[in-house]
Write a protein that holds these residues in place. Structure first.
Motif, PDB file in Angstrom:
ATOM      1  N   ALA A  87       0.836  -1.202   0.000  1.00  0.00           N
ATOM      2  CA  ALA A  87       0.000   0.000   0.000  1.00  0.00           C
ATOM      3  C   ALA A  87       0.871   1.252   0.000  1.00  0.00           C
ATOM      4  O   ALA A  87       0.596   2.213  -0.740  1.00  0.00           O
ATOM      5  N   MET A  88       1.910   1.240   0.811  1.00  0.00           N
ATOM      6  CA  MET A  88       2.809   2.401   0.882  1.00  0.00           C
ATOM      7  C   MET A  88       3.543   2.603  -0.454  1.00  0.00           C
ATOM      8  O   MET A  88       3.696   3.748  -0.902  1.00  0.00           O
ATOM      9  N   ALA A  89       3.970   1.512  -1.071  1.00  0.00           N
ATOM     10  CA  ALA A  89       4.652   1.615  -2.367  1.00  0.00           C
ATOM     11  C   ALA A  89       3.698   2.146  -3.431  1.00  0.00           C
ATOM     12  O   ALA A  89       4.076   2.998  -4.247  1.00  0.00           O
ATOM     13  N   ALA A  90       2.476   1.676  -3.426  1.00  0.00           N
ATOM     14  CA  ALA A  90       1.485   2.161  -4.390  1.00  0.00           C
ATOM     15  C   ALA A  90       1.202   3.643  -4.158  1.00  0.00           C
ATOM     16  O   ALA A  90       1.033   4.406  -5.117  1.00  0.00           O
ATOM     17  N   ALA A  91       1.173   4.043  -2.892  1.00  0.00           N
ATOM     18  CA  ALA A  91       0.944   5.458  -2.570  1.00  0.00           C
ATOM     19  C   ALA A  91       2.072   6.317  -3.138  1.00  0.00           C
ATOM     20  O   ALA A  91       1.816   7.410  -3.674  1.00  0.00           O
ATOM     21  N   VAL A 100      -6.205   8.784  -3.663  1.00  0.00           N
ATOM     22  CA  VAL A 100      -5.885   7.353  -3.529  1.00  0.00           C
ATOM     23  C   VAL A 100      -4.574   7.190  -2.763  1.00  0.00           C
ATOM     24  O   VAL A 100      -4.470   6.342  -1.864  1.00  0.00           O
ATOM     25  N   GLY A 101      -3.592   8.003  -3.100  1.00  0.00           N
ATOM     26  CA  GLY A 101      -2.308   7.938  -2.397  1.00  0.00           C
ATOM     27  C   GLY A 101      -2.470   8.213  -0.905  1.00  0.00           C
ATOM     28  O   GLY A 101      -1.885   7.516  -0.074  1.00  0.00           O
ATOM     29  N   GLN A 102      -3.267   9.200  -0.562  1.00  0.00           N
ATOM     30  CA  GLN A 102      -3.501   9.524   0.854  1.00  0.00           C
ATOM     31  C   GLN A 102      -4.186   8.361   1.577  1.00  0.00           C
ATOM     32  O   GLN A 102      -3.832   8.019   2.696  1.00  0.00           O
ATOM     33  N   ALA A 107      -3.821   3.688   5.265  1.00  0.00           N
ATOM     34  CA  ALA A 107      -4.026   2.246   5.477  1.00  0.00           C
ATOM     35  C   ALA A 107      -2.701   1.551   5.780  1.00  0.00           C
ATOM     36  O   ALA A 107      -2.609   0.745   6.716  1.00  0.00           O
ATOM     37  N   GLY A 108      -1.673   1.871   5.010  1.00  0.00           N
ATOM     38  CA  GLY A 108      -0.362   1.249   5.229  1.00  0.00           C
ATOM     39  C   GLY A 108       0.224   1.584   6.582  1.00  0.00           C
ATOM     40  O   GLY A 108       0.748   0.712   7.283  1.00  0.00           O
ATOM     41  N   THR A 109       0.117   2.837   6.965  1.00  0.00           N
ATOM     42  CA  THR A 109       0.631   3.270   8.266  1.00  0.00           C
ATOM     43  C   THR A 109      -0.129   2.594   9.399  1.00  0.00           C
ATOM     44  O   THR A 109       0.467   2.096  10.362  1.00  0.00           O
ATOM     45  N   PHE A 110      -1.449   2.560   9.282  1.00  0.00           N
ATOM     46  CA  PHE A 110      -2.278   1.892  10.293  1.00  0.00           C
ATOM     47  C   PHE A 110      -1.866   0.426  10.436  1.00  0.00           C
ATOM     48  O   PHE A 110      -1.624  -0.054  11.554  1.00  0.00           O
ATOM     49  N   LEU A 111      -1.787  -0.278   9.323  1.00  0.00           N
ATOM     50  CA  LEU A 111      -1.441  -1.706   9.379  1.00  0.00           C
ATOM     51  C   LEU A 111      -0.048  -1.931   9.953  1.00  0.00           C
ATOM     52  O   LEU A 111       0.154  -2.843  10.769  1.00  0.00           O
ATOM     53  N   GLU A 112       0.916  -1.112   9.552  1.00  0.00           N
ATOM     54  CA  GLU A 112       2.269  -1.240  10.101  1.00  0.00           C
ATOM     55  C   GLU A 112       2.270  -1.101  11.621  1.00  0.00           C
ATOM     56  O   GLU A 112       2.892  -1.890  12.330  1.00  0.00           O
TER      57      GLU A 112
END
Length: 130
Positions: A87-91, A100-102, A107-112
C-alpha cells in the motif's frame, strides 16, 4: 478458514497428543484424502500446524502444539505487513497528494503500527504458551 480446514484443526486440537496422520484425519472426519491434504496445507501455511516425518511408518504426521498459536500470529503479521508495504509503495507511485495515495498511506501506516504492536505483544506473552 474453510469448514473442512476448521474441522481438521479442531480434530488435531482435541487429540490427546496433538498428532494425527492424514489417514487418521480422513477416517475420523469422513472426508477425502484430497480434502485433508488441502486443509492441512492451509493450516501449515498459516502456522497452526507443522509437519513431522514418521521414519518408521514413512508418512507425515501433522502436529498442533501450544507454540503453534505464536507462529500463526507471526505468519499472519508478516503477511499483513507485506500488504501494508505494498500500500505504501502504491501510494508513492500514485503520489501521496492524490486521494488514492492519501488513503493508501493511511491504510499502510495503520497496518504497520497495528502489526508492530501485535508482534511485540505476541513475543511478550509467548511464555504463557510454554
Amino acid at each position: 478458514m474453510s469448514h473442512i480446514t476448521a474441522r481438521v484443526h479442531v480434530d488435531l486440537l482435541l487429540s490427546e497428543d496433538g498428532r494425527r496422520t492424514a489417514a487418521e484425519l480422513t477416517r475420523r472426519l469422513k472426508v477425502s484424502p484430497a480434502s485433508v491434504s488441502v486443509a492441512v496445507n492451509s493450516l501449515v501455511q498459516q502456522g497452526y500446524v507443522r509437519r513431522e516425518r514418521d521414519p518408521q511408518r514413512r508418512r507425515d504426521v501433522y502436529v498442533v502444539d501450544d507454540d503453534a498459536w505464536y507462529h500463526s500470529v507471526v505468519i499472519s503479521s508478516r503477511q499483513t505487513l507485506e500488504v501494508a508495504r505494498a500500500a505504501m509503495a502504491a501510494a508513492r507511485t500514485l503520489g501521496p497528494d492524490t486521494p488514492v495515495g492519501q488513503r493508501l498511506v493511511k491504510a499502510g501506516t495503520f497496518l504497520e503500527r497495528v502489526i508492530e504492536d501485535m508482534t511485540e505483544s505476541a513475543t511478550r506473552w509467548r511464555t504463557l504458551l510454554k
